[in-house]
Design a protein around this motif. Structure first.
Motif, short mmCIF file in Angstrom:
data_model
loop_
_atom_site.label_atom_id
_atom_site.label_comp_id
_atom_site.label_asym_id
_atom_site.label_seq_id
_atom_site.Cartn_x
_atom_site.Cartn_y
_atom_site.Cartn_z
N GLU A 33 49.77 12.77 10.78
CA GLU A 33 49.20 13.35 9.56
C GLU A 33 49.71 12.64 8.32
OE1 GLU A 33 49.13 16.35 12.83
OE2 GLU A 33 50.63 14.98 12.00
N GLU A 34 50.99 12.28 8.33
CA GLU A 34 51.54 11.53 7.19
C GLU A 34 50.90 10.16 7.08
OE1 GLU A 34 56.09 13.32 6.94
OE2 GLU A 34 55.61 11.76 8.41
N ALA A 35 50.62 9.54 8.22
CA ALA A 35 49.97 8.22 8.22
C ALA A 35 48.57 8.32 7.63
CB ALA A 35 49.90 7.66 9.63
N VAL A 36 47.83 9.39 7.96
CA VAL A 36 46.50 9.59 7.39
C VAL A 36 46.57 9.67 5.87
CG1 VAL A 36 44.61 11.27 7.17
CG2 VAL A 36 45.52 10.69 9.43
N ARG A 37 47.50 10.46 5.36
CA ARG A 37 47.62 10.64 3.90
C ARG A 37 48.05 9.33 3.22
NH1 ARG A 37 50.20 15.56 5.92
NH2 ARG A 37 48.73 17.30 5.65
N ARG A 38 49.05 8.65 3.83
CA ARG A 38 49.54 7.40 3.22
C ARG A 38 48.47 6.32 3.20
NH1 ARG A 38 50.78 3.09 5.59
NH2 ARG A 38 51.05 4.10 7.63
N GLU A 39 47.81 6.10 4.35
CA GLU A 39 46.80 5.04 4.42
C GLU A 39 45.65 5.32 3.45
OE1 GLU A 39 46.44 2.18 5.87
OE2 GLU A 39 48.23 2.09 7.12
N THR A 40 45.22 6.56 3.36
CA THR A 40 44.13 6.90 2.44
C THR A 40 44.54 6.62 1.00
OG1 THR A 40 43.38 8.62 3.96
CG2 THR A 40 42.53 8.71 1.72
N TRP A 41 45.76 7.00 0.64
CA TRP A 41 46.25 6.76 -0.72
C TRP A 41 46.40 5.28 -1.01
CZ3 TRP A 41 46.92 8.78 -5.33
CH2 TRP A 41 47.80 8.17 -6.23
N GLU A 42 46.98 4.53 -0.07
CA GLU A 42 47.21 3.10 -0.30
C GLU A 42 45.90 2.32 -0.44
OE1 GLU A 42 51.48 2.63 2.11
OE2 GLU A 42 49.64 1.76 2.91
N GLU A 43 44.90 2.67 0.36
CA GLU A 43 43.67 1.88 0.38
C GLU A 43 42.65 2.31 -0.65
OE1 GLU A 43 42.11 1.76 4.34
OE2 GLU A 43 43.80 0.58 5.12
N THR A 44 42.66 3.60 -1.02
CA THR A 44 41.61 4.09 -1.94
C THR A 44 42.12 4.87 -3.14
OG1 THR A 44 41.30 6.19 -0.74
CG2 THR A 44 40.03 4.27 0.04
N GLY A 45 43.41 5.20 -3.17
CA GLY A 45 43.93 6.00 -4.27
C GLY A 45 43.55 7.46 -4.19
N ILE A 46 42.98 7.89 -3.07
CA ILE A 46 42.59 9.29 -2.88
C ILE A 46 43.76 10.06 -2.28
CG2 ILE A 46 41.02 10.87 -1.68
CD1 ILE A 46 39.60 9.33 -3.81
N GLU A 47 44.06 11.23 -2.87
CA GLU A 47 45.12 12.08 -2.34
C GLU A 47 44.51 13.06 -1.34
OE1 GLU A 47 48.65 15.14 -3.85
OE2 GLU A 47 47.25 14.25 -5.29
#
Length: 415
Positions: free
Chosen positions: A278-292
């Protein structure tokens, strides 16, 4: 058009809807879907368990029996029967009947191996013979072998209607309504992952010494007497997520530069040490798109042996992720673009893409390859609209977990 999600996934989501607010609106229609029992590359019917060492179907016992029969001069039938699947540079040997039907794996019998592999025991071990599993009900044991360096053997195997075919091509060509074809794809994927792993595990990562195949190729061991490190295949978990806005009306899809034109898919990325999925999902989304991202809900998982050869054993773990912010800031080093797409636009993309036609076209390509006709792979031309015009966007086909994440979301609440 054919769209897919499994009945087990439906049950999971219906149970989650009782406790998870964003999923409380989900209803599923089996009218618009075929019940896919497993994802592509899953459901391997011969994946080995852990039998006792003296069992005729155990890896070590089967390997010793194989060596004995390869060195013998007898041509009498043996039990269990041995079947070997050759690979060349990651491509399995595949065959075609020449009648337009689906492809099949090019298994060799022990008799074929005797004729083709003169210096059998040495050559088999040098070429990474690996135990794939068995079927006791068929009294058969299955192996894979890498013959990339044996040009003479490759020439002999390249007979009419047989060829070494890219696994991705076979993936697209597989008839997902045919359980036998799906089983063949799963076996080929498992075999490729093991052989590629052997290619990466020739040296001990602790002392640098060479490694020795053990347990019929199911693991390797350091040859250094003072080290003797045991090394097993490891799976690289990759999170893949469909990010959805809080209103549940739009999904975030992305493009990478390596994609064929007009293809959009889900975000994905590797997990890092000390990180939950779950942490990987949140981190990857933030890193690649800036979406929280806030809430993360599991969907399903899929073995993925068609990634880069440097990471042959990947496991795609699929999630729905609910966005807490909407403004996109694309990391251009990772993605070419990322955009919010309405449910209606994504539904049109799924409706226009002719997945069944693409599968049949790829199957015809495999037949031509097996006949000796070289083909270039251009999947984008296989996804035209019914009118013959190019669709503005399309989604990966049913062989990819991304398709099931997206189609499940699109058809929420279908009558």
């Amino acid at each position: 058009m054919l769209l897919f999600f499994s009945s087990s996934t439906t049950s999971l989501f219906l149970s989650l809807s009782k406790i998870t607010p964003p999923l409380s609106l989900l209803r599923f229609s089996t009218m618009s879907a075929i019940n896919l029992q497993t994802h592509a590359f899953a459901g391997n019917p011969i994946k080995p368990k852990t039998p006792k060492s003296n069992d005729a179907f155990s890896p070590n016992f089967a390997l010793q029996t194989l060596k004995i029969h390869l060195l013998s001069n007898t041509h009498e039938p043996i039990s269990p029967a041995f079947r070997v699947l050759p690979f060349r540079k990651g491509r399995p040997l595949a065959g075609s009947s020449g009648s337009g039907s689906n492809w099949h794996l090019g298994w060799l019998s022990l008799g074929d191996c005797k004729g083709l592999l003169a210096d059998s025991c040495v050559k088999l071990e040098e070429n990474s013979l690996v135990f794939l599993g068995s079927k006791s009900e068929e009294d058969s044991v299955f192996w894979a072998i890498d013959v990339s360096e044996d040009d003479k053997l490759v020439d002999e195997l390249g007979k009419k209607y047989f060829s070494f075919v890219e696994l991705r091509t076979l993936m697209v060509a597989t008839d997902w309504c045919d359980p036998n074809a799906m089983a063949d794809l799963a076996v080929a994927g498992h075999a490729r992952a093991l052989l590629e792993w052997h290619g990466l595990s020739r040296f001990c990562g602790h002392c640098g010494s060479t490694t020795i195949p053990m347990e019929a190729g199911r693991r390797v061991q350091c040859s250094n007497e003072s080290c003797k490190k045991r090394i097993y295949p490891r799976v690289d978990p990759v999170v893949i997520m469909l990010v959805i806005d809080r209103e549940n009306d739009r999904a975030l899809l992305s493009r990478q530069s390596r994609y064929v034109p007009r293809m959009w898919s889900c975000l994905a990325g590797f997990t890092e040490p000390g990180e939950s999925l779950e942490e990987a999902v949140r981190r990857e989304t933030w890193e690649e798109t800036g979406i929280e991202v806030g809430e993360v809900v599991y969907h399903s998982s899929q073995p993925w042996p068609v990634g880069p050869s440097s990471m042959p054993c990947q496991l795609m773990v699929g999630f729905f992720a609910y966005a807490k912010s909407l403004e996109i800031n694309v990391d251009k080093d990772e993605l070419e673009d990322a955009q919010w797409h309405s449910r209606e636009d994504v539904k049109k993309a799924l409706s226009f893409a002719e997945y069944e036609k693409a599968q049949k076209t790829a199957s015809a390509k495999v037949e031509q390859i097996c006949k000796g006709v070289k083909q270039s792979q251009n999947l984008s031309s296989d996804f035209n609209t019914e009118s013959g015009e190019l669709a503005p966007m399309f989604i990966p086909g049913p062989f990819a977990i991304a398709h099931h994440l997206i189609s499940t979301w699109v058809f929420q609440g279908a009558p």
